[in-house]
Design a protein around this motif. Structure first.
Motif, PDB file in Angstrom:
ATOM      1  N   ILE A 257       0.837  -1.211   0.000  1.00 36.54           N
ATOM      2  CA  ILE A 257       0.000   0.000   0.000  1.00 36.54           C
ATOM      3  C   ILE A 257       0.865   1.252   0.000  1.00 36.54           C
ATOM      4  N   CYS A 258       1.916   1.250   0.805  1.00 38.14           N
ATOM      5  CA  CYS A 258       2.750   2.446   0.936  1.00 38.14           C
ATOM      6  C   CYS A 258       3.596   2.714  -0.312  1.00 38.14           C
ATOM      7  N   GLN A 259       3.719   1.721  -1.180  1.00 39.43           N
ATOM      8  CA  GLN A 259       4.397   1.973  -2.453  1.00 39.43           C
ATOM      9  C   GLN A 259       3.661   3.029  -3.261  1.00 39.43           C
ATOM     10  N   LEU A 260       2.375   3.198  -2.984  1.00 34.62           N
ATOM     11  CA  LEU A 260       1.564   4.150  -3.737  1.00 34.62           C
ATOM     12  C   LEU A 260       1.831   5.587  -3.316  1.00 34.62           C
ATOM     13  N   ILE A 261       2.562   5.799  -2.242  1.00 33.58           N
ATOM     14  CA  ILE A 261       2.903   7.145  -1.770  1.00 33.58           C
ATOM     15  C   ILE A 261       4.288   7.493  -2.318  1.00 33.58           C
ATOM     16  N   PRO A 262       4.410   8.491  -3.179  1.00 34.98           N
ATOM     17  CA  PRO A 262       5.693   8.785  -3.841  1.00 34.98           C
ATOM     18  C   PRO A 262       6.869   8.950  -2.896  1.00 34.98           C
ATOM     19  N   SER A 263       6.686   9.670  -1.771  1.00 39.10           N
ATOM     20  CA  SER A 263       7.813   9.938  -0.879  1.00 39.10           C
ATOM     21  C   SER A 263       8.316   8.680  -0.171  1.00 39.10           C
ATOM     22  N   MET A 264       7.511   7.620  -0.210  1.00 40.09           N
ATOM     23  CA  MET A 264       7.942   6.395   0.449  1.00 40.09           C
ATOM     24  C   MET A 264       8.649   5.454  -0.515  1.00 40.09           C
ATOM     25  N   ARG A 265       8.871   5.946  -1.735  1.00 43.45           N
ATOM     26  CA  ARG A 265       9.642   5.156  -2.692  1.00 43.45           C
ATOM     27  C   ARG A 265      11.084   5.633  -2.770  1.00 43.45           C
ATOM     28  N   ILE A 266      11.455   6.591  -1.907  1.00 43.98           N
ATOM     29  CA  ILE A 266      12.840   7.056  -1.888  1.00 43.98           C
ATOM     30  C   ILE A 266      13.738   5.973  -1.291  1.00 43.98           C
ATOM     31  N   THR A 267      15.029   6.023  -1.625  1.00 45.84           N
ATOM     32  CA  THR A 267      15.991   5.047  -1.109  1.00 45.84           C
ATOM     33  C   THR A 267      16.580   5.552   0.206  1.00 45.84           C
ATOM     34  N   VAL A 268      16.613   4.665   1.199  1.00 46.58           N
ATOM     35  CA  VAL A 268      17.196   5.015   2.498  1.00 46.58           C
ATOM     36  C   VAL A 268      18.257   3.992   2.853  1.00 46.58           C
ATOM     37  N   GLU A 269      19.194   4.424   3.677  1.00 45.64           N
ATOM     38  CA  GLU A 269      20.299   3.556   4.083  1.00 45.64           C
ATOM     39  C   GLU A 269      19.955   2.862   5.400  1.00 45.64           C
ATOM     40  N   LYS A 270      20.305   1.593   5.481  1.00 45.94           N
ATOM     41  CA  LYS A 270      20.111   0.834   6.721  1.00 45.94           C
ATOM     42  C   LYS A 270      21.430   0.173   7.102  1.00 45.94           C
ATOM     43  N   LYS A 271      21.912   0.507   8.307  1.00 47.26           N
ATOM     44  CA  LYS A 271      23.166  -0.065   8.792  1.00 47.26           C
ATOM     45  C   LYS A 271      22.878  -0.945  10.007  1.00 47.26           C
ATOM     46  N   SER A 272      23.574  -2.081  10.064  1.00 48.82           N
ATOM     47  CA  SER A 272      23.409  -2.982  11.201  1.00 48.82           C
ATOM     48  C   SER A 272      24.632  -3.879  11.294  1.00 48.82           C
ATOM     49  N   THR A 273      24.713  -4.629  12.372  1.00 53.36           N
ATOM     50  CA  THR A 273      25.783  -5.609  12.543  1.00 53.36           C
ATOM     51  C   THR A 273      25.186  -6.992  12.366  1.00 53.36           C
ATOM     52  N   LYS A 274      25.718  -7.725  11.391  1.00 52.75           N
ATOM     53  CA  LYS A 274      25.202  -9.055  11.094  1.00 52.75           C
ATOM     54  C   LYS A 274      26.369  -9.985  10.843  1.00 52.75           C
ATOM     55  N   GLY A 275      26.337 -11.146  11.484  1.00 56.46           N
ATOM     56  CA  GLY A 275      27.453 -12.066  11.332  1.00 56.46           C
ATOM     57  C   GLY A 275      28.754 -11.482  11.838  1.00 56.46           C
ATOM     58  N   GLY A 276      28.641 -10.558  12.807  1.00 57.35           N
ATOM     59  CA  GLY A 276      29.825  -9.931  13.383  1.00 57.35           C
ATOM     60  C   GLY A 276      30.419  -8.831  12.542  1.00 57.35           C
TER      61      GLY A 276
END
Length: 421
Positions: free
Chosen positions: A332-351
């Motif tokens: 549903i939120c794909q239909l909102i233009p501003s929610m199709r922007i690319t965002v960065e996600k950082k996390s620690t995985k596998g050390g």
């Protein structure tokens, strides 16, 4: 390691004191029971013995037996648990009047998984309660996740089972942590959850007298977490979501409305049913108790909540499952233009640090709604203690972790451009 002395040699009589110097620990002393003697009969750390001093010999024999008992106890304790007993453990042993053989008699060994599965079953069936209430679904899920990971760990290690006492050594705990990190490639926060639950079950083992201590506490094991990158809706995106026209798609219409209930109430997933029961056309606030904390939540009758109440004639349908909501709200939120922007996600995985790039709508979860309301209310100037009345948080520090304010770009530009004039 063990010595005897008289505290005040100037008195005519006194009791014998026993001094114990454990390896790597502070020494301590205590009064030997029924040991009051004539001071003149005390020599260099022991009773004067010899011809005509049979009574002194009997006392000295008691002291010798106490010395042997203590030395043997410390030796056997270290062999059993790879650590020396604390003063409290040793004095408790003496007070029990048990022999070393009786104390170190091996009980039937308990398997860690047997303990975890037994307690889990008791809590699932309601035979064991948490402060008078049943354990939550999320808590039981965390137990089941621990069970699955322990079974896989045993399989990887080629073992049929691990006994509870084997987990007293930090080596095995660190091997398990390494398994979660390297073999399972889990995120840091997921590993934290597994270890936290393991720590809780080892404490149950202590409480039931199955093991002498909790290694997490004894060795001060630190459990690490990290703040994960999350997104929140902007005010415009809230409006855009509500204005989406699903008149030709009743299914999406209900999904969107259910998520709007989350967004405009800030409730946890477990409290949605409690909320809709108290939404009515006459009050300014909807009040109920949070399932998780027992705290009273007071949700203002925001206009969107009122409109939803009127739309369903205050008779809301049964909510969809979280799995359905989580999948469909992204679509549903794909239909909102501003929610199709690319965002960065950082996390620690596998050390290792992992950097991912996703569309904003892909990062939406159920909890996004709760974070959104808290963030927007704080940004609008509502005091924290008032926001806590809505969200049902007990601690300010917990609420503050929810706040994910974005930069006020317009405000920054206005101030910055003003500096050039």
């Amino acid at each position: 390691m063990v010595s005897f002395y008289i505290r005040n040699k100037k008195s005519k009589t006194g009791s014998i004191r026993c001094c114990v110097q454990p390896k790597g620990q502070r020494r301590f002393s205590f009064t030997v029971a029924n040991s009051k003697i004539d001071i003149s009969e005390w020599g260099m750390g022991q009773m004067k013995t010899g011809k005509g001093k049979q009574a002194n010999s009997q006392i000295q024999n008691r002291l010798n037996r106490l010395r042997d008992l203590t030395a043997t106890f410390y030796s056997l304790y270290y062999q059993s648990f790879s650590t020396y007993p604390t003063q409290e453990v040793y004095l408790e042993f003496l007070g029990s009047n048990m022999t070393n053989e009786e104390y170190f008699e091996k009980p039937n060994k308990v398997k860690l998984l047997d303990l975890v599965e037994r307690i889990t079953l008791r809590r699932i069936t309601g035979k064991e309660l948490n402060k008078g209430k049943e354990f939550s679904h999320s808590t039981i899920q965390s137990y089941n996740s621990l069970i699955l990971s322990l079974k896989k760990f045993q399989e990887i290690k080629g073992k049929k089972h691990y006994y509870l006492e084997e987990w007293l050594k930090m080596d095995i705990i660190e091997e398990y942590e390494h398994f979660l990190t390297e073999d399972r490639q889990m995120s840091l926060n997921t590993i934290h959850n597994r270890l936290k639950v393991l720590k809780a079950f080892l404490q149950i083992g202590v409480n039931e007298g199955l093991i002498p201590f909790n290694p997490f506490k004894k060795f001060k094991k630190v459990l690490y977490t990290e703040d994960s990158d999350v997104v929140v809706f902007t005010k415009q995106e809230l409006n855009d979501l509500e204005e989406l026209d699903f008149s030709d798609n009743p299914y999406y219409d209900r999904i969107r409305d259910q998520y709007l209930l989350y967004l405009w109430s800030g409730v946890r997933k477990s409290d949605l049913k409690n909320l809709v029961k108290v939404i009515n056309p006459t009050t300014k606030v909807y009040t109920f108790r949070a399932e998780k904390t027992g705290e009273t939540c007071q949700v203002p009758a925001f206009e969107t909540l009122r409109r939803l109440g009127e739309k369903y004639d205050y008779n809301f349908p049964d909510p969809y499952s979280d799995t359905i909501i989580l999948e469909e709200i992204k679509n549903i939120c794909q239909l909102i233009p501003s929610m199709r922007i690319t965002v960065e996600k950082k996390s620690t995985k596998g050390g290792k640090k992992v950097r991912e790039y996703k569309k904003k709508y892909q990062m939406i979860v159920i909890h996004t709604a709760r974070r959104t309301l808290a963030t927007l209310l704080v940004d609008a100037g509502l005091p924290y203690h008032q926001v806590m009345k809505i969200t049902g948080h007990k601690k300010l520090t917990t609420l503050q972790k929810y706040i994910k304010s974005e930069a006020d770009v317009d405000g920054m530009l206005a101030v910055g451009n003003g500096l050039l004039r």
